[in-house]
Design a protein around this motif. Structure first.
Motif, PDB file in Angstrom:
ATOM      1  N   GLN A   1      -0.218  -2.613  -2.139  1.00  0.00           N
ATOM      2  CA  GLN A   1      -0.133  -3.921  -2.781  1.00  0.00           C
ATOM      3  C   GLN A   1      -1.507  -4.404  -3.245  1.00  0.00           C
ATOM      4  O   GLN A   1      -1.655  -4.927  -4.354  1.00  0.00           O
ATOM      5  CB  GLN A   1       0.471  -4.942  -1.816  1.00  0.00           C
ATOM      6  CG  GLN A   1       0.641  -6.339  -2.400  1.00  0.00           C
ATOM      7  CD  GLN A   1       1.221  -7.306  -1.387  1.00  0.00           C
ATOM      8  OE1 GLN A   1       1.281  -7.035  -0.188  1.00  0.00           O
ATOM      9  NE2 GLN A   1       1.661  -8.461  -1.863  1.00  0.00           N
TER      10      GLN A   1
ATOM     11  N   LEU B   1      -1.070  -0.460 -11.944  1.00  0.00           N
ATOM     12  CA  LEU B   1       0.304  -0.972 -11.947  1.00  0.00           C
ATOM     13  C   LEU B   1       1.084  -0.417 -13.137  1.00  0.00           C
ATOM     14  O   LEU B   1       2.213   0.069 -12.981  1.00  0.00           O
ATOM     15  CB  LEU B   1       0.286  -2.498 -11.997  1.00  0.00           C
ATOM     16  CG  LEU B   1       1.652  -3.178 -12.130  1.00  0.00           C
ATOM     17  CD1 LEU B   1       2.553  -2.817 -10.958  1.00  0.00           C
ATOM     18  CD2 LEU B   1       1.500  -4.691 -12.244  1.00  0.00           C
TER      19      LEU B   1
ATOM     20  N   THR C   1       1.883   3.219 -12.734  1.00  0.00           N
ATOM     21  CA  THR C   1       2.970   3.397 -11.766  1.00  0.00           C
ATOM     22  C   THR C   1       4.317   3.047 -12.390  1.00  0.00           C
ATOM     23  O   THR C   1       5.316   3.736 -12.159  1.00  0.00           O
ATOM     24  CB  THR C   1       2.725   2.517 -10.528  1.00  0.00           C
ATOM     25  OG1 THR C   1       1.444   2.818  -9.977  1.00  0.00           O
ATOM     26  CG2 THR C   1       3.777   2.785  -9.463  1.00  0.00           C
ATOM     27  N   LEU C   2       4.349   1.981 -13.192  1.00  0.00           N
ATOM     28  CA  LEU C   2       5.600   1.599 -13.852  1.00  0.00           C
ATOM     29  C   LEU C   2       6.016   2.630 -14.898  1.00  0.00           C
ATOM     30  O   LEU C   2       7.218   2.823 -15.138  1.00  0.00           O
ATOM     31  CB  LEU C   2       5.445   0.218 -14.493  1.00  0.00           C
ATOM     32  CG  LEU C   2       5.291  -0.956 -13.518  1.00  0.00           C
ATOM     33  CD1 LEU C   2       5.090  -2.260 -14.260  1.00  0.00           C
ATOM     34  CD2 LEU C   2       6.488  -1.045 -12.582  1.00  0.00           C
TER      35      LEU C   2
ATOM     36  N   ASN D   1       4.193   4.649  -4.356  1.00  0.00           N
ATOM     37  CA  ASN D   1       3.588   3.356  -4.053  1.00  0.00           C
ATOM     38  C   ASN D   1       4.642   2.532  -3.323  1.00  0.00           C
ATOM     39  O   ASN D   1       5.662   2.166  -3.920  1.00  0.00           O
ATOM     40  CB  ASN D   1       3.130   2.649  -5.332  1.00  0.00           C
ATOM     41  CG  ASN D   1       2.373   1.356  -5.055  1.00  0.00           C
ATOM     42  OD1 ASN D   1       2.912   0.402  -4.496  1.00  0.00           O
ATOM     43  ND2 ASN D   1       1.114   1.326  -5.453  1.00  0.00           N
TER      44      ASN D   1
ATOM     45  N   VAL E   1       5.536  -1.033  -4.905  1.00  0.00           N
ATOM     46  CA  VAL E   1       6.400  -0.920  -6.085  1.00  0.00           C
ATOM     47  C   VAL E   1       7.770  -0.373  -5.676  1.00  0.00           C
ATOM     48  O   VAL E   1       8.797  -0.797  -6.196  1.00  0.00           O
ATOM     49  CB  VAL E   1       5.744  -0.020  -7.151  1.00  0.00           C
ATOM     50  CG1 VAL E   1       6.679   0.178  -8.340  1.00  0.00           C
ATOM     51  CG2 VAL E   1       4.429  -0.630  -7.629  1.00  0.00           C
TER      52      VAL E   1
ATOM     53  N   ARG F   1       9.978  -3.120  -4.537  1.00  0.00           N
ATOM     54  CA  ARG F   1      10.493  -3.898  -5.662  1.00  0.00           C
ATOM     55  C   ARG F   1      11.647  -3.160  -6.354  1.00  0.00           C
ATOM     56  O   ARG F   1      12.608  -3.773  -6.798  1.00  0.00           O
ATOM     57  CB  ARG F   1       9.374  -4.174  -6.673  1.00  0.00           C
ATOM     58  CG  ARG F   1       8.278  -5.096  -6.148  1.00  0.00           C
ATOM     59  CD  ARG F   1       8.838  -6.481  -5.847  1.00  0.00           C
ATOM     60  NE  ARG F   1       7.809  -7.434  -5.473  1.00  0.00           N
ATOM     61  CZ  ARG F   1       7.368  -7.631  -4.238  1.00  0.00           C
ATOM     62  NH1 ARG F   1       7.884  -6.909  -3.228  1.00  0.00           N
ATOM     63  NH2 ARG F   1       6.454  -8.551  -3.970  1.00  0.00           N
TER      64      ARG F   1
ATOM     65  N   MET G   1       7.468  -7.747 -11.847  1.00  0.00           N
ATOM     66  CA  MET G   1       6.583  -6.638 -12.191  1.00  0.00           C
ATOM     67  C   MET G   1       6.523  -6.367 -13.684  1.00  0.00           C
ATOM     68  O   MET G   1       5.520  -5.846 -14.179  1.00  0.00           O
ATOM     69  CB  MET G   1       7.045  -5.349 -11.486  1.00  0.00           C
ATOM     70  CG  MET G   1       6.802  -5.313 -10.002  1.00  0.00           C
ATOM     71  SD  MET G   1       7.007  -3.632  -9.352  1.00  0.00           S
ATOM     72  CE  MET G   1       8.610  -3.179  -9.982  1.00  0.00           C
TER      73      MET G   1
END
Length: 253
Positions: free
Chosen positions: A133, A146, A149-150, A180, A183, A186, A209
């Protein structure tokens, strides 16, 4: 494959299982090959994002230690012989230098203990979650990590969804594939929302996100029945942003 979990992830095993059941094993292996190539590219992007800041921070720490132990003591003798009344900032620097000279062995022991404590903490679930995080909020590189990763999430989810894996199961597998835990949690929230009867778009927007543009893309994909195409577009969108930010990262630092 499932007998070797250290080599083959649950996502890979489930994809192969779907390929065996549907008779499309050849297509599944082609999809996995493409996915792994893009995964490697994403990992390289993340390493590139961290390499330069890590080098800069290490160089600054080395410079501060060198100046405190070797440079400031030489000036201290000059100031002492001149008998000048030094400004507060200079006195603070000289005090820190004296402290480091007198207690360098204690500072070294504390640094070693800190390294071991961090390594032990990262082995725990709570420690890993906290680090996953926190690193997404790091200055300059957090947003890059981020989005990278997405992009991985979009690729993995698209591959599972296209292969015919049920939506809820595809999200559960993807949550473990992004590497992660923050993530991943989420993504689990998205899965729970869908299992309660909510749409993919509303469940994704609640996580906070995704940008409004990505949420709109997912909404169009759901309405038109082309979620797989939109997921691929989302991955491309994030990858382009990561590439652009990486090119400007060194000049920004």
């Amino acid at each position: 494959f499932s007998r070797h979990p250290k080599v083959f992830s649950p996502l890979v095993c489930h994809m192969i299982q779907v390929g065996e059941v549907t008779g499309k094993l050849e297509q599944v292996f082609i999809q996995l090959a493409i996915y792994f190539e893009r995964e490697k590219e994403t990992i390289n992007r993340i390493k590139s994002a961290l390499r330069y800041p890590s080098f800069v921070i290490a160089a600054i720490l080395f410079a501060v230690i060198f100046v405190s132990l070797f440079v400031i003591p030489a000036f201290e003798r000059v100031f002492a012989s001149a008998g000048a009344n030094l400004p507060l900032a200079t006195r603070i620097l000289m005090g820190l230098s004296s402290f480091m000279q007198d207690s360098w062995h204690l500072l070294l022991v504390a640094a070693v203990m800190l390294v071991f404590a961090v390594r032990h903490g990262l082995r725990t679930t709570a420690g890993r979650f906290t680090w996953d995080q926190y690193k997404l909020k790091l200055p300059l590189v957090g947003s890059i990590l981020l989005r990278a990763t997405l992009a991985r999430f979009s690729r993995a989810f698209n591959m599972s969804y296209t292969a015919g894996v049920p939506l809820s199961q595809a999200l559960a597998l993807t949550a473990r594939a992004v590497n992660n835990s923050f993530v991943g949690e989420r993504i689990e929230q998205i899965r729970n929302g869908i299992e309660r009867g909510d749409t993919l778009t509303r469940s994704a927007s609640r996580t906070g996100m995704f940008s409004p543009l990505v949420i709109q893309m997912l909404a169009v994909g759901e309405e038109s029945g082309s979620v797989d195409t939109m997921l691929d577009d989302v991955a491309v969108f994030y990858e382009r942003e990561v590439d652009y930010d990486l090119k400007n990262l060194s000049s920004t630092i």
